[in-house]
Design a protein around this motif. Structure first.
Motif, PDB file in Angstrom:
ATOM      1  N   THR A  78     -26.851  19.691  12.763  1.00  0.00           N
ATOM      2  CA  THR A  78     -26.905  19.659  11.304  1.00  0.00           C
ATOM      3  C   THR A  78     -25.567  19.156  10.785  1.00  0.00           C
ATOM      4  O   THR A  78     -24.521  19.621  11.224  1.00  0.00           O
ATOM      5  N   VAL A  79     -25.621  18.191   9.850  1.00  0.00           N
ATOM      6  CA  VAL A  79     -24.410  17.588   9.298  1.00  0.00           C
ATOM      7  C   VAL A  79     -24.534  17.528   7.776  1.00  0.00           C
ATOM      8  O   VAL A  79     -25.591  17.187   7.247  1.00  0.00           O
ATOM      9  N   LYS A  80     -23.438  17.836   7.102  1.00  0.00           N
ATOM     10  CA  LYS A  80     -23.393  17.729   5.639  1.00  0.00           C
ATOM     11  C   LYS A  80     -22.603  16.470   5.281  1.00  0.00           C
ATOM     12  O   LYS A  80     -21.474  16.294   5.725  1.00  0.00           O
ATOM     13  N   ILE A  81     -23.228  15.607   4.482  1.00  0.00           N
ATOM     14  CA  ILE A  81     -22.612  14.344   4.077  1.00  0.00           C
ATOM     15  C   ILE A  81     -22.327  14.394   2.584  1.00  0.00           C
ATOM     16  O   ILE A  81     -23.199  14.766   1.798  1.00  0.00           O
ATOM     17  N   LYS A  82     -21.124  14.017   2.204  1.00  0.00           N
ATOM     18  CA  LYS A  82     -20.748  13.925   0.793  1.00  0.00           C
ATOM     19  C   LYS A  82     -20.484  12.452   0.479  1.00  0.00           C
ATOM     20  O   LYS A  82     -19.357  11.986   0.602  1.00  0.00           O
ATOM     21  N   PRO A  83     -21.536  11.722   0.094  1.00  0.00           N
ATOM     22  CA  PRO A  83     -21.365  10.283  -0.128  1.00  0.00           C
ATOM     23  C   PRO A  83     -20.548   9.988  -1.379  1.00  0.00           C
ATOM     24  O   PRO A  83     -20.548  10.762  -2.341  1.00  0.00           O
ATOM     25  N   LYS A  84     -19.850   8.864  -1.335  1.00  0.00           N
ATOM     26  CA  LYS A  84     -19.109   8.389  -2.495  1.00  0.00           C
ATOM     27  C   LYS A  84     -20.000   7.377  -3.198  1.00  0.00           C
ATOM     28  O   LYS A  84     -20.130   6.243  -2.761  1.00  0.00           O
ATOM     29  N   LEU A  85     -20.614   7.813  -4.294  1.00  0.00           N
ATOM     30  CA  LEU A  85     -21.537   6.976  -5.045  1.00  0.00           C
ATOM     31  C   LEU A  85     -21.080   6.878  -6.493  1.00  0.00           C
ATOM     32  O   LEU A  85     -20.340   7.733  -6.975  1.00  0.00           O
ATOM     33  N   SER A  86     -21.525   5.841  -7.170  1.00  0.00           N
ATOM     34  CA  SER A  86     -21.262   5.728  -8.604  1.00  0.00           C
ATOM     35  C   SER A  86     -22.576   5.413  -9.301  1.00  0.00           C
ATOM     36  O   SER A  86     -23.456   4.764  -8.748  1.00  0.00           O
ATOM     37  N   LEU A  87     -22.671   5.881 -10.547  1.00  0.00           N
ATOM     38  CA  LEU A  87     -23.912   5.750 -11.293  1.00  0.00           C
ATOM     39  C   LEU A  87     -23.588   5.645 -12.774  1.00  0.00           C
ATOM     40  O   LEU A  87     -22.781   6.420 -13.292  1.00  0.00           O
ATOM     41  N   ASN A  88     -24.207   4.686 -13.431  1.00  0.00           N
ATOM     42  CA  ASN A  88     -24.123   4.570 -14.882  1.00  0.00           C
ATOM     43  C   ASN A  88     -25.483   4.913 -15.447  1.00  0.00           C
ATOM     44  O   ASN A  88     -26.455   4.212 -15.195  1.00  0.00           O
ATOM     45  N   GLY A  89     -25.568   6.002 -16.190  1.00  0.00           N
ATOM     46  CA  GLY A  89     -26.847   6.411 -16.746  1.00  0.00           C
ATOM     47  C   GLY A  89     -27.579   7.344 -15.817  1.00  0.00           C
ATOM     48  O   GLY A  89     -27.029   8.311 -15.332  1.00  0.00           O
ATOM     49  N   GLU A  90     -28.827   7.010 -15.547  1.00  0.00           N
ATOM     50  CA  GLU A  90     -29.650   7.867 -14.702  1.00  0.00           C
ATOM     51  C   GLU A  90     -30.170   7.082 -13.516  1.00  0.00           C
ATOM     52  O   GLU A  90     -30.197   5.859 -13.535  1.00  0.00           O
ATOM     53  N   GLY A  91     -30.566   7.803 -12.490  1.00  0.00           N
ATOM     54  CA  GLY A  91     -31.064   7.134 -11.297  1.00  0.00           C
ATOM     55  C   GLY A  91     -31.603   8.127 -10.305  1.00  0.00           C
ATOM     56  O   GLY A  91     -31.811   9.301 -10.609  1.00  0.00           O
ATOM     57  N   ALA A  92     -31.851   7.644  -9.110  1.00  0.00           N
ATOM     58  CA  ALA A  92     -32.355   8.465  -8.011  1.00  0.00           C
ATOM     59  C   ALA A  92     -31.579   8.095  -6.748  1.00  0.00           C
ATOM     60  O   ALA A  92     -30.986   7.022  -6.661  1.00  0.00           O
ATOM     61  N   ILE A  93     -31.603   8.985  -5.774  1.00  0.00           N
ATOM     62  CA  ILE A  93     -30.829   8.797  -4.548  1.00  0.00           C
ATOM     63  C   ILE A  93     -31.770   8.759  -3.350  1.00  0.00           C
ATOM     64  O   ILE A  93     -32.718   9.530  -3.271  1.00  0.00           O
ATOM     65  N   TYR A  94     -31.494   7.850  -2.423  1.00  0.00           N
ATOM     66  CA  TYR A  94     -32.282   7.728  -1.201  1.00  0.00           C
ATOM     67  C   TYR A  94     -31.383   7.874   0.010  1.00  0.00           C
ATOM     68  O   TYR A  94     -30.166   7.758  -0.084  1.00  0.00           O
ATOM     69  N   ILE A  95     -32.011   8.155   1.150  1.00  0.00           N
ATOM     70  CA  ILE A  95     -31.326   8.003   2.431  1.00  0.00           C
ATOM     71  C   ILE A  95     -32.165   7.056   3.274  1.00  0.00           C
ATOM     72  O   ILE A  95     -33.387   7.018   3.164  1.00  0.00           O
ATOM     73  N   LYS A  96     -31.490   6.274   4.088  1.00  0.00           N
ATOM     74  CA  LYS A  96     -32.140   5.429   5.082  1.00  0.00           C
ATOM     75  C   LYS A  96     -31.442   5.735   6.387  1.00  0.00           C
ATOM     76  O   LYS A  96     -30.214   5.658   6.473  1.00  0.00           O
ATOM     77  N   TYR A  97     -32.206   6.126   7.391  1.00  0.00           N
ATOM     78  CA  TYR A  97     -31.577   6.486   8.659  1.00  0.00           C
ATOM     79  C   TYR A  97     -32.221   5.736   9.811  1.00  0.00           C
ATOM     80  O   TYR A  97     -33.382   5.342   9.755  1.00  0.00           O
ATOM     81  N   ILE A  98     -31.406   5.530  10.833  1.00  0.00           N
ATOM     82  CA  ILE A  98     -31.841   4.820  12.041  1.00  0.00           C
ATOM     83  C   ILE A  98     -31.675   5.782  13.215  1.00  0.00           C
ATOM     84  O   ILE A  98     -30.592   6.353  13.407  1.00  0.00           O
ATOM     85  N   ASP A  99     -32.768   5.952  13.992  1.00  0.00           N
ATOM     86  CA  ASP A  99     -32.660   6.831  15.153  1.00  0.00           C
ATOM     87  C   ASP A  99     -32.330   6.021  16.409  1.00  0.00           C
ATOM     88  O   ASP A  99     -32.251   4.796  16.371  1.00  0.00           O
ATOM     89  N   SER A 100     -32.126   6.714  17.510  1.00  0.00           N
ATOM     90  CA  SER A 100     -31.680   6.065  18.744  1.00  0.00           C
ATOM     91  C   SER A 100     -32.747   5.154  19.351  1.00  0.00           C
ATOM     92  O   SER A 100     -32.434   4.344  20.217  1.00  0.00           O
ATOM     93  N   ARG A 101     -33.985   5.222  18.886  1.00  0.00           N
ATOM     94  CA  ARG A 101     -35.029   4.294  19.342  1.00  0.00           C
ATOM     95  C   ARG A 101     -34.991   2.998  18.542  1.00  0.00           C
ATOM     96  O   ARG A 101     -35.703   2.063  18.851  1.00  0.00           O
ATOM     97  N   GLY A 102     -34.197   2.973  17.477  1.00  0.00           N
ATOM     98  CA  GLY A 102     -34.150   1.805  16.602  1.00  0.00           C
ATOM     99  C   GLY A 102     -35.069   1.934  15.405  1.00  0.00           C
ATOM    100  O   GLY A 102     -35.136   1.040  14.567  1.00  0.00           O
ATOM    101  N   GLY A 103     -35.781   3.040  15.302  1.00  0.00           N
ATOM    102  CA  GLY A 103     -36.690   3.262  14.173  1.00  0.00           C
ATOM    103  C   GLY A 103     -35.917   3.543  12.897  1.00  0.00           C
ATOM    104  O   GLY A 103     -34.944   4.288  12.894  1.00  0.00           O
ATOM    105  N   THR A 104     -36.340   2.914  11.808  1.00  0.00           N
ATOM    106  CA  THR A 104     -35.696   3.094  10.505  1.00  0.00           C
ATOM    107  C   THR A 104     -36.675   3.770   9.553  1.00  0.00           C
ATOM    108  O   THR A 104     -37.838   3.387   9.478  1.00  0.00           O
TER     109      THR A 104
END
Length: 136
Positions: A78-104
């Motif tokens: 388990t890992v906690k990530i604190k991303p450095k993001l910027s936003l003007n107004g409103e929005g939504a957040i996604y994650i995209k991850y790649i596993d060791s099989r190459g699957g995204t």
């Protein structure tokens, strides 16, 4: 008699100290739960899959702000990530991850935010990822 009295006093001091430590611990956890939604956005990745996660991209949906975490997240870790993001107004957040099989895979981790605060917890299994979000 003196031994019993000393034992009783020692017991009371030990008991009082234990109760005090428990109350302080409860207080800190309560305070953390109250303030966490107002802190900078973080995402906790719980890798319950059989594969390592090679990288995690966290970004704004339909935006240009993103941050990439490249440290491998091993199976069971388990890992906690604190991303450095910027936003003007409103929005939504996604994650995209790649596993060791190459699957995204891509997953929305915060459906609506104005302040990039709060947190999301993502549990990744072999077949899906579940998200618990508390963001603002």
């Amino acid at each position: 008699m003196k031994i019993k009295k000393r034992f009783f006093i020692l017991f009371l001091v030990s008991f009082s100290l234990t109760v005090f430590i428990i109350l302080v611990w409860i207080g800190f956890n309560w305070l953390k739960n109250i303030t966490e939604p107002f802190q900078s956005f973080s995402v906790t990745i719980n890798n319950n899959s059989d594969y390592n996660i090679e990288s995690v991209e966290v970004g704004i949906i339909k935006g240009t702000s993103k941050d990439i975490y490249t440290e491998p997240i091993k199976s069971g870790e388990t890992v906690k990530i604190k991303p450095k993001l910027s936003l003007n107004g409103e929005g939504a957040i996604y994650i995209k991850y790649i596993d060791s099989r190459g699957g995204t895979r891509e997953k929305t981790v915060c459906g609506y935010t104005e302040y990039l605060s709060g947190y999301s917890k993502v549990t990744i299994s072999n077949v899906k990822a579940t998200v618990e979000e508390k963001c603002m």
